[in-house]
Design a protein around this motif. Structure first.
Motif, PDB file in Angstrom:
ATOM      1  N   TYR A  86    -116.347  43.037 -15.271  1.00  0.00           N
ATOM      2  CA  TYR A  86    -115.351  43.207 -14.198  1.00  0.00           C
ATOM      3  C   TYR A  86    -116.013  43.895 -12.992  1.00  0.00           C
ATOM      4  O   TYR A  86    -115.842  43.454 -11.840  1.00  0.00           O
ATOM      5  CB  TYR A  86    -114.137  44.028 -14.688  1.00  0.00           C
ATOM      6  CG  TYR A  86    -113.443  44.718 -13.546  1.00  0.00           C
ATOM      7  CD1 TYR A  86    -112.575  44.015 -12.722  1.00  0.00           C
ATOM      8  CD2 TYR A  86    -113.723  46.051 -13.227  1.00  0.00           C
ATOM      9  CE1 TYR A  86    -111.985  44.621 -11.618  1.00  0.00           C
ATOM     10  CE2 TYR A  86    -113.143  46.664 -12.131  1.00  0.00           C
ATOM     11  CZ  TYR A  86    -112.276  45.945 -11.327  1.00  0.00           C
ATOM     12  OH  TYR A  86    -111.717  46.533 -10.220  1.00  0.00           O
ATOM     13  N   GLN A 109    -115.182  51.360 -12.836  1.00  0.00           N
ATOM     14  CA  GLN A 109    -113.803  50.856 -12.767  1.00  0.00           C
ATOM     15  C   GLN A 109    -112.866  52.054 -12.600  1.00  0.00           C
ATOM     16  O   GLN A 109    -113.076  53.085 -13.237  1.00  0.00           O
ATOM     17  CB  GLN A 109    -113.481  50.098 -14.057  1.00  0.00           C
ATOM     18  CG  GLN A 109    -112.120  49.434 -14.066  1.00  0.00           C
ATOM     19  CD  GLN A 109    -111.809  48.808 -15.418  1.00  0.00           C
ATOM     20  OE1 GLN A 109    -112.719  48.322 -16.108  1.00  0.00           O
ATOM     21  NE2 GLN A 109    -110.559  48.838 -15.814  1.00  0.00           N
ATOM     22  N   VAL A 266    -105.896  48.593 -11.156  1.00  0.00           N
ATOM     23  CA  VAL A 266    -107.259  48.100 -11.300  1.00  0.00           C
ATOM     24  C   VAL A 266    -108.001  48.169  -9.965  1.00  0.00           C
ATOM     25  O   VAL A 266    -107.570  47.606  -8.962  1.00  0.00           O
ATOM     26  CB  VAL A 266    -107.295  46.691 -11.973  1.00  0.00           C
ATOM     27  CG1 VAL A 266    -106.361  45.726 -11.316  1.00  0.00           C
ATOM     28  CG2 VAL A 266    -108.684  46.123 -12.038  1.00  0.00           C
ATOM     29  N   ALA A 302    -108.203  44.756 -15.601  1.00  0.00           N
ATOM     30  CA  ALA A 302    -109.613  44.404 -15.408  1.00  0.00           C
ATOM     31  C   ALA A 302    -109.904  43.055 -16.050  1.00  0.00           C
ATOM     32  O   ALA A 302    -110.665  42.240 -15.497  1.00  0.00           O
ATOM     33  CB  ALA A 302    -110.501  45.482 -16.014  1.00  0.00           C
TER      34      ALA A 302
END
Ligand code: PLP
Length: 409
Positions: A86, A109, A266, A302
């Motif tokens: 991701y 992330q 996200v 994600a």
């Protein structure tokens, strides 16, 4: 010490705590929900609505959800830094062909764009002690909360000029010209919130040069890539230019608006470093901060973003959908301006279509905003910011009439 018990027999432990003031954006929604008028209109929070005023789940997201169910992905914890695939796809989307040596970028992330800003602010508090973070005046109100809570001093730099309803470029250059070497400067990558006023490409180039001359650290907040113009590359112009110009820089990304994944939280924080080794060290410290705050980020959002960005067909579908959302907002700007001009208003409304992104910084005063609420059941933040994503072809006339009414009498 006297102890008081409530009707439920619980001793009051928090009588010394004062109620916090309402958040200037979220407080508007609370007032809206308490209003019983059927024609009420919410133009506060920046969340996309379709032309029927309904929240939208993108088709690419529905398809990605199905694919994830079929693939029966597990629900284990992600590692503290999040899903590496991701992160890498998210960075590719942002930096495009300017990504250069991806190994020299520390990426993690985050809990959407807010989490990326907060993680970066915590990092600055620990590793750039004494640095000031310059923020545009005005800025998204939560930026101030985020840096305050991380213990980083903020200073405002001039950004918006009320009389021209445009960029105060001279003010910006003068204020940043007075910043200290090494200070951090927050820039909205595109679709500045709340003003909708962005520098031109020529002005961005000048800003980048100023940063180089003064050795300032750019922190770009990109909450609207693709959502502003409908074109992800165009909206990444500023951040890619800073990258190409060789700045050490940081970037906060959010997939809340451009993929409609608001509640999935996200996002990505990336810090461009001088080498792979430096990036590894920086990333290790970002993980230390994240570990103590939330341990590991949420999985599903994600997975959805990664699936969409990594699949040619879903990615192509997403690009058409993000353009469709941007185009609807651009269309609502044109309709609002037209309706205001037709209403007989003698005030200038050109800025409604000049500005870009989710918000129209209308120029309405706090008193006029109060009248919109009290007399017309129209809700927006008191700085006159209208979430254009909440305007529809059925409500735009009413909004224009009400704006005309409160600006003429
Ligand atoms: C400029 C800016 N940065 C960051 C965010 C963060 O949003 P989220 O945390 O939902 O990604 C927003 C949302 O309104 C924003 O306008």
């Amino acid at each position: 010490m006297t102890t008081t018990k409530s009707d439920f027999g619980v001793v009051s432990m928090w009588s010394q705590v004062e109620a916090a003031p309402k958040d200037p954006i979220l407080g508007v929604s609370e007032l809206f929900h308490a209003d019983k008028d059927p024609s009420k209109m919410l133009l506060g929070t920046g969340a996309y609505r379709d032309d029927n005023g309904k929240p939208l789940v993108l088709e690419c997201v529905r398809k990605a959800e199905k694919k994830l169910i079929e693939d029966a992905k597990n629900m284990e914890y992600l590692p503290t830094q999040g899903d590496n695939q991701y992160i890498s796809r998210s960075l590719d989307l942002a930096y495009g062909k300017e990504i250069g040596n991806a190994e020299a970028i520390a990426g993690i992330q985050t809990l959407s764009g807010t989490g990326a800003c907060r993680l970066f602010a915590e990092f600055i508090a620990r590793f750039k002690k004494g640095a000031v973070c310059y923020v545009p005046d005005p800025t998204w109100s939560n930026h101030l909360n985020i840096f305050r809570d991380a213990g980083v001093e903020t200073k405002a730099y001039r950004y918006y000029k009320a009389d021209t309803r445009g960029l105060d470029f001279d003010g910006l250059k003068e204020d940043l010209g007075n910043a200290k070497e090494g200070d951090v400067v927050l820039l909205h990558a595109c679709a500045h919130n709340p003003t909708g006023v962005d520098p031109s490409e020529e002005q961005w180039l000048e800003i980048s040069k100023l940063f180089k001359d003064k050795n300032l650290f750019p922190f770009l907040d990109s909450a609207y890539q693709g959502f502003a113009s409908g074109d992800c590359d165009k909206d990444a112009f500023a951040l890619r230019m800073f990258k190409r110009d060789g700045h050490a820089m940081a970037l906060a990304q959010s997939f809340a608006k451009n993929m409609g994944l608001y509640g999935h939280r996200v996002g990505t924080l990336s810090i461009v470093c001088a080498s792979k080794e430096e990036a590894t060290v920086v990333e290790s410290q970002l993980k230390v901060i994240a570990r103590a705050m939330y341990s590991s980020p949420p999985l599903q959002g994600a997975n959805l973003v990664s699936t969409i960005l990594g699949d040619e067909k879903l990615n192509a579908l997403w690009l058409t959908e993000v353009k469709m959302m941007a185009d609807r907002i651009i269309d609502m700007r044109a309709k609002l301006r037209e309706a205001l001009e037709k209403s007989g208003s003698t005030m200038g409304w050109k800025h409604v279509t000049d500005q870009i992104g989710m918000f129209c910084y209308s120029g309405l005063t706090p008193e006029q905003v109060d009248r919109l609420k009290d007399e017309h059941h129209i809700y927006m933040t008191r700085n006159g910011r209208i979430s254009m994503a909440g305007v529809t072809s059925k409500t735009v006339e009413k909004l224009a009439q009400a704006m005309h009414a409160v600006t003429t009498s």
